[in-house]
Write a protein that holds these residues in place. Sequence first.
Motif, PDB file in Angstrom:
ATOM      1  N   LEU A  46      29.245  34.083  44.950  1.00  0.00           N
ATOM      2  CA  LEU A  46      30.687  33.857  45.075  1.00  0.00           C
ATOM      3  C   LEU A  46      31.483  34.881  44.273  1.00  0.00           C
ATOM      4  O   LEU A  46      32.506  35.391  44.749  1.00  0.00           O
ATOM      5  N   ASN A  47      31.047  35.194  43.057  1.00  0.00           N
ATOM      6  CA  ASN A  47      31.723  36.227  42.281  1.00  0.00           C
ATOM      7  C   ASN A  47      31.707  37.553  43.033  1.00  0.00           C
ATOM      8  O   ASN A  47      32.725  38.253  43.098  1.00  0.00           O
ATOM      9  N   TYR A  48      30.556  37.893  43.598  1.00  0.00           N
ATOM     10  CA  TYR A  48      30.447  39.149  44.350  1.00  0.00           C
ATOM     11  C   TYR A  48      31.377  39.132  45.557  1.00  0.00           C
ATOM     12  O   TYR A  48      32.092  40.110  45.822  1.00  0.00           O
ATOM     13  N   MET A  49      31.381  38.029  46.313  1.00  0.00           N
ATOM     14  CA  MET A  49      32.222  37.931  47.507  1.00  0.00           C
ATOM     15  C   MET A  49      33.690  38.169  47.165  1.00  0.00           C
ATOM     16  O   MET A  49      34.386  38.928  47.859  1.00  0.00           O
ATOM     17  N   VAL A  50      34.156  37.524  46.114  1.00  0.00           N
ATOM     18  CA  VAL A  50      35.571  37.620  45.748  1.00  0.00           C
ATOM     19  C   VAL A  50      35.899  38.999  45.197  1.00  0.00           C
ATOM     20  O   VAL A  50      36.852  39.665  45.638  1.00  0.00           O
ATOM     21  N   MET A  51      35.102  39.457  44.236  1.00  0.00           N
ATOM     22  CA  MET A  51      35.408  40.714  43.565  1.00  0.00           C
ATOM     23  C   MET A  51      35.204  41.907  44.486  1.00  0.00           C
ATOM     24  O   MET A  51      36.004  42.848  44.485  1.00  0.00           O
ATOM     25  N   ARG A  52      34.145  41.884  45.297  1.00  0.00           N
ATOM     26  CA  ARG A  52      33.884  43.019  46.181  1.00  0.00           C
ATOM     27  C   ARG A  52      34.922  43.099  47.287  1.00  0.00           C
ATOM     28  O   ARG A  52      35.219  44.191  47.807  1.00  0.00           O
ATOM     29  N   SER A  53      35.503  41.938  47.644  1.00  0.00           N
ATOM     30  CA  SER A  53      36.549  41.907  48.671  1.00  0.00           C
ATOM     31  C   SER A  53      37.919  42.256  48.109  1.00  0.00           C
ATOM     32  O   SER A  53      38.913  42.194  48.853  1.00  0.00           O
ATOM     33  N   GLN A  54      37.952  42.598  46.819  1.00  0.00           N
ATOM     34  CA  GLN A  54      39.207  42.994  46.163  1.00  0.00           C
ATOM     35  C   GLN A  54      40.253  41.875  46.199  1.00  0.00           C
ATOM     36  O   GLN A  54      41.465  42.140  46.290  1.00  0.00           O
ATOM     37  N   ILE A  55      39.769  40.634  46.134  1.00  0.00           N
ATOM     38  CA  ILE A  55      40.684  39.495  46.047  1.00  0.00           C
ATOM     39  C   ILE A  55      41.015  39.273  44.575  1.00  0.00           C
ATOM     40  O   ILE A  55      40.119  39.001  43.774  1.00  0.00           O
ATOM     41  N   PRO A  56      42.265  39.417  44.171  1.00  0.00           N
ATOM     42  CA  PRO A  56      42.602  39.243  42.758  1.00  0.00           C
ATOM     43  C   PRO A  56      42.252  37.840  42.268  1.00  0.00           C
ATOM     44  O   PRO A  56      42.568  36.843  42.925  1.00  0.00           O
ATOM     45  N   VAL A  57      41.577  37.774  41.128  1.00  0.00           N
ATOM     46  CA  VAL A  57      41.211  36.492  40.522  1.00  0.00           C
ATOM     47  C   VAL A  57      42.292  36.118  39.515  1.00  0.00           C
ATOM     48  O   VAL A  57      42.472  36.796  38.503  1.00  0.00           O
ATOM     49  N   HIS A  58      42.998  35.038  39.805  1.00  0.00           N
ATOM     50  CA  HIS A  58      44.054  34.569  38.902  1.00  0.00           C
ATOM     51  C   HIS A  58      43.464  33.473  38.016  1.00  0.00           C
ATOM     52  O   HIS A  58      43.276  32.335  38.456  1.00  0.00           O
ATOM     53  N   ASN A  59      43.127  33.837  36.786  1.00  0.00           N
ATOM     54  CA  ASN A  59      42.507  32.898  35.858  1.00  0.00           C
ATOM     55  C   ASN A  59      43.588  32.302  34.966  1.00  0.00           C
ATOM     56  O   ASN A  59      44.219  33.003  34.178  1.00  0.00           O
ATOM     57  N   LEU A  60      43.782  30.993  35.071  1.00  0.00           N
ATOM     58  CA  LEU A  60      44.803  30.330  34.259  1.00  0.00           C
ATOM     59  C   LEU A  60      44.504  30.447  32.776  1.00  0.00           C
ATOM     60  O   LEU A  60      45.420  30.444  31.950  1.00  0.00           O
ATOM     61  N   ALA A  61      43.220  30.592  32.421  1.00  0.00           N
ATOM     62  CA  ALA A  61      42.857  30.751  31.012  1.00  0.00           C
ATOM     63  C   ALA A  61      43.367  32.072  30.439  1.00  0.00           C
ATOM     64  O   ALA A  61      43.456  32.238  29.219  1.00  0.00           O
ATOM     65  N   LEU A  62      43.695  33.003  31.320  1.00  0.00           N
ATOM     66  CA  LEU A  62      44.226  34.299  30.894  1.00  0.00           C
ATOM     67  C   LEU A  62      45.708  34.459  31.203  1.00  0.00           C
ATOM     68  O   LEU A  62      46.318  35.441  30.766  1.00  0.00           O
ATOM     69  N   ASN A  63      46.279  33.504  31.930  1.00  0.00           N
ATOM     70  CA  ASN A  63      47.653  33.681  32.386  1.00  0.00           C
ATOM     71  C   ASN A  63      48.627  32.593  31.958  1.00  0.00           C
ATOM     72  O   ASN A  63      49.840  32.812  32.000  1.00  0.00           O
ATOM     73  N   LEU A  64      48.128  31.439  31.562  1.00  0.00           N
ATOM     74  CA  LEU A  64      49.033  30.405  31.071  1.00  0.00           C
ATOM     75  C   LEU A  64      49.570  30.786  29.692  1.00  0.00           C
ATOM     76  O   LEU A  64      48.938  31.563  28.968  1.00  0.00           O
ATOM     77  N   PRO A  65      50.717  30.234  29.305  1.00  0.00           N
ATOM     78  CA  PRO A  65      51.171  30.423  27.919  1.00  0.00           C
ATOM     79  C   PRO A  65      50.099  29.932  26.938  1.00  0.00           C
ATOM     80  O   PRO A  65      49.429  28.926  27.208  1.00  0.00           O
ATOM     81  N   LYS A  66      49.925  30.632  25.844  1.00  0.00           N
ATOM     82  CA  LYS A  66      48.839  30.331  24.913  1.00  0.00           C
ATOM     83  C   LYS A  66      48.834  28.885  24.441  1.00  0.00           C
ATOM     84  O   LYS A  66      47.775  28.288  24.240  1.00  0.00           O
ATOM     85  N   ASN A  67      50.010  28.312  24.274  1.00  0.00           N
ATOM     86  CA  ASN A  67      50.065  26.938  23.769  1.00  0.00           C
ATOM     87  C   ASN A  67      49.734  25.898  24.834  1.00  0.00           C
ATOM     88  O   ASN A  67      49.670  24.708  24.556  1.00  0.00           O
ATOM     89  N   GLN A  68      49.498  26.353  26.072  1.00  0.00           N
ATOM     90  CA  GLN A  68      49.134  25.426  27.153  1.00  0.00           C
ATOM     91  C   GLN A  68      47.667  25.542  27.559  1.00  0.00           C
ATOM     92  O   GLN A  68      47.156  24.680  28.276  1.00  0.00           O
TER      93      GLN A  68
END
Length: 334
Positions: free
Chosen positions: A217-239
């Motif tokens: 699944l990681n290969y499918m998504v990343m190789r297809s150039q589908i941006p991975v939106h990770n909430l752990a990296l994008n939410l405000p730090k206090n959330q």
Amino acid sequence: MVDGIYTLANDVVYNQLVALLNSIEVNVGSSLPVCVIAYDDRADRVRAEIATRKNVTLLEDPALLTRWEDFSSEVWATHPTALKTWERQEISGVYRLGMHRRFCAFDPDALFERFIYLDADTLVMNSLDNIFSSLDHHDFIVYDFQYKSPRHAYNLQSSRLQEIFPEPRIKSEIFCAGMYASKRGIFDQNQRNWLISQLQADEAEVLCMSAPDQSVLNYMVMRSQIPVHNLALNLPKNQITGNAVTSNHFIANNNILYDKDSQLTYLHYIGLSSKLFNQICDGENVDFPYRDIFLHYRYLHESEKRPHFKGKPKLYNAPPSLTKRVMKKLGLAR
């Protein structure tokens, strides 16, 4: 637009499935449809449970399941050593092929237009509205910290890995396959054929054999150039919260877990064998993190069946006793 939740289960994880469904009922609601993808044919208890729930269905469509099993088998047939290695380990075909059935959610003929996938060893702790609303702007959403441990997604010994996925992508895009949100149809037949062609062109060696479905699944998504939106990296730090059972600092309040002052979205009992959950449901006093939270949701509608433990619990990861170590050394015990 039809939104819904998928999970993957059979009778082996029946107790965990019931707990997950009850957690969705309490913390999300009973109006959002849930589809259980059959891991294999061992699903008698699962069928009986689903029959009692109006919003839950079971996916057993042979054509749909076969389509994605065939794709997964094609993927692993491109790997230089996987099938032979598994054969030596007395594994027939692809290791944990049933886990790859989760890919059915991407099929153009799948039930939900937008979906959240959750492993059966998960409890939902909060509303999922923010994840579904994020699908208005992103095609693939995750919320975990797997990027800190890429060895569970790819073969780090492969010389091709950083040629295909530069280090910045490895450090930010890798995700756990236990929870993700996406849309049906993003991997159509043409895209699947293209992915197979890239794997055949000596890229298959980057796949991780010990976590096959997660790696694919990681290969499918990343190789297809589908941006991975990770909430752990994008939410405000206090959330941002943790979500894995390996985190021992969560605080329980009214059967909901909190990381400091923030409510968890979900708890993943990652790394704990289904045997542990079946043992405690059978009354064996084995302790593991957040056991009481699991028992609450498992027996939400069957409180009279909840096991009552006596004596001191045995830790699930307790080292073997001296007697057992000696017997094991002598070949008298496993």
